[in-house]
Design a protein around this motif. Structure first.
Motif, short mmCIF file in Angstrom:
data_model
loop_
_atom_site.label_atom_id
_atom_site.label_comp_id
_atom_site.label_asym_id
_atom_site.label_seq_id
_atom_site.Cartn_x
_atom_site.Cartn_y
_atom_site.Cartn_z
N GLU A 1 0.85 -1.19 0.00
CA GLU A 1 0.00 0.00 0.00
C GLU A 1 0.89 1.24 0.00
N VAL A 2 0.34 2.36 -0.44
CA VAL A 2 1.09 3.60 -0.51
C VAL A 2 1.64 3.96 0.87
N ASN A 3 2.88 4.46 0.86
CA ASN A 3 3.60 4.92 2.06
C ASN A 3 4.05 3.80 2.99
N GLN A 4 3.87 2.55 2.58
CA GLN A 4 4.39 1.45 3.39
C GLN A 4 5.83 1.13 2.98
N ARG A 5 6.57 0.55 3.91
CA ARG A 5 7.94 0.14 3.60
C ARG A 5 7.93 -1.11 2.74
N PHE A 6 9.06 -1.38 2.12
CA PHE A 6 9.17 -2.56 1.28
C PHE A 6 9.08 -3.83 2.13
N SER A 7 8.37 -4.80 1.62
CA SER A 7 8.23 -6.09 2.28
C SER A 7 8.86 -7.16 1.39
N LYS B 1 6.57 4.60 -4.14
CA LYS B 1 6.20 4.10 -2.82
C LYS B 1 5.42 5.14 -2.02
N ASN B 2 5.79 6.41 -2.21
CA ASN B 2 5.15 7.48 -1.46
C ASN B 2 3.93 8.06 -2.15
N GLY B 3 3.57 7.52 -3.30
CA GLY B 3 2.37 7.97 -4.00
C GLY B 3 2.50 9.26 -4.76
N ILE C 1 16.93 -3.54 1.43
CA ILE C 1 16.49 -2.46 0.53
C ILE C 1 15.93 -1.26 1.28
N ASN C 2 15.25 -1.49 2.39
CA ASN C 2 14.75 -0.35 3.17
C ASN C 2 15.89 0.49 3.73
N GLU C 3 16.97 -0.17 4.12
CA GLU C 3 18.15 0.56 4.60
C GLU C 3 18.71 1.44 3.49
N GLY C 4 18.70 0.92 2.26
CA GLY C 4 19.20 1.69 1.13
C GLY C 4 18.39 2.95 0.88
#
Length: 385
Positions: A24-30, A61-63, A366-369
């Motif tokens: 969903e928009v604004n969620q971190r990568f899973s 990711k942020n819409g 990837i979230n760290e990146g």
């Protein structure tokens, strides 16, 4: 057995692999296990080796990129890999080929492609807006749901499927863990200078935003023979590295608070820049770039992508007097034919690539990146699969 059903001696079948998914928009990568279907006609399944982390992926990711607000989605559009299998009617690729997926593909049949006036393809635009394949579907699935593919690429997956019109075969001598950057950032900035603006030798140029795309624009200005290349950024820590790419002068807007920054630049350059490039993707800096260009012949090229809800207001009289404003998509390169040539330039030490890469991550990092990107702690980060 034809290539449409056989890959490396094995029947083509559904592949299970890992991918970075935004639900969903604004969620971190899973990081999820997904299923990747075999390629259909005119499609190619690619085993990704690397993918760059681009600010456009963060915008998805942020819409911010409204046309790509479709979830769940696998972002990523700046990758390099190896062909695993091909679908029916694919004639230009075979298993084992080294390739770079293209978000700026070329069908070579639409009015846009045949016009010779643009590198934009009508078919590719529809794919980008649909965030899927030509038929509006995707070959990526997770937990029973179709996964959209950003720019019809979806390179944040260990395997992806792309249309054969959106793929470039490159030299197998090129290091796939590096040349993924030739799939977006480097051509976009470099081509802005050498293709879109057509910078002339001896010119004064300025680049707003010294990130990966901005430094590629700096590199393009230097290649074109500019006598002065000004780097404009609010982070002076970037200036030393920017000299390596070709910057000769620098200016930080924060050093001139209380004054209109464009007026400062007009004074420092005694009349303004011949060419300005906005690579930060901000309306305010776009206006600075326009206002600090030479009033009689300055050309501003917009490279960065601003939010879709804002307009750029300019004075018509400025344009009447000689200023001009243009933009560029993928550096105005015809991607299918140009990407392999850019890879060859890199192999011949004519194009900088390695120097852009400051950090490498594994897929699960990837979230760290992206956190590092948001903090401004990197130039270009790459995920190695």
């Amino acid at each position: 057995m034809s290539l449409s059903t056989r890959a490396s001696g094995k029947l083509s079948k559904v592949i299970k692999c890992r991918a970075a998914v935004v639900w969903e928009v604004n969620q971190r990568f899973s990081i999820e296990e997904i299923e990747v279907d075999p390629p259909k006609a005119h499609e190619v399944r690619v085993k990704m080796v690397s993918t760059g982390l681009c600010h456009s992926d963060l915008s998805v990711k942020n819409g911010v990129m409204e046309f790509s607000n479709k979830f769940p989605q696998v972002p990523g559009h700046e990758g390099a890999g190896i062909v695993e299998s091909v679908g029916e009617k694919v004639t230009k690729f075979k298993p084992g080929d080294h390739v770079i997926p293209l978000y700026a593909g070329q069908c070579l049949k639409c009015d846009f492609c045949k016009s010779g006036k643009t590198n934009t393809c009508e078919v590719s635009i529809k794919m980008q807006e649909g965030t899927a394949m030509i038929d509006g579907t995707s070959r990526l699935r997770c937990k029973g749901k179709m996964l959209y593919q950003f720019m019809s690429c979806g390179t944040f997956s260990e395997y992806t499927v792309v249309e054969d019109i959106a793929l470039a075969k490159i030299s197998n001598k090129a290091p796939l863990e590096k040349v993924c950057l030739i799939g977006c950032g480097i051509p976009t900035g470099y081509g802005a200078a050498v293709n879109a603006a057509k910078v002339k030798p001896g010119s004064k140029c300025a680049v707003w935003g010294l990130g990966g795309i901005g430094l590629a624009a700096v590199m393009g200005c230097k290649k074109a023979g500019a006598s002065e290349v000004w780097g404009i950024d609010i982070n002076p820590a970037k200036f030393d590295l920017a000299r390596k790419f070709g910057c000769t002068h620098f200016a930080n807007p924060n050093d001139y608070k209380g004054r209109k920054f464009a007026d400062v630049l007009l004074e420092l350059t005694k009349g303004g820049f011949d060419y300005t490039f906005e690579c930060a993707g901000q309306i305010a800096t776009m206006r600075q770039a326009v206002d600090s260009s030479h009033r009689a012949w300055g050309r501003t090229t917009l490279v960065g992508i601003a939010t879709f809800s804002q307009d750029l207001n300019v004075f018509p009289f400025d344009l009447i007097c000689g200023r001009s404003i243009g933009g560029t998509f993928f550096g105005s390169y015809q991607a299918v034919e140009s990407v392999p040539k850019l890879v060859d330039e890199y192999l011949n030490n004519e194009l900088m690539v390695d120097d852009f890469i400051t950090h490498t991550f594994k897929l699960e990092q990837i979230n760290e990146g992206f956190d590092l990107m948001i903090k401004g702690g990197c130039l270009r980060s790459i995920v190695i699969f």
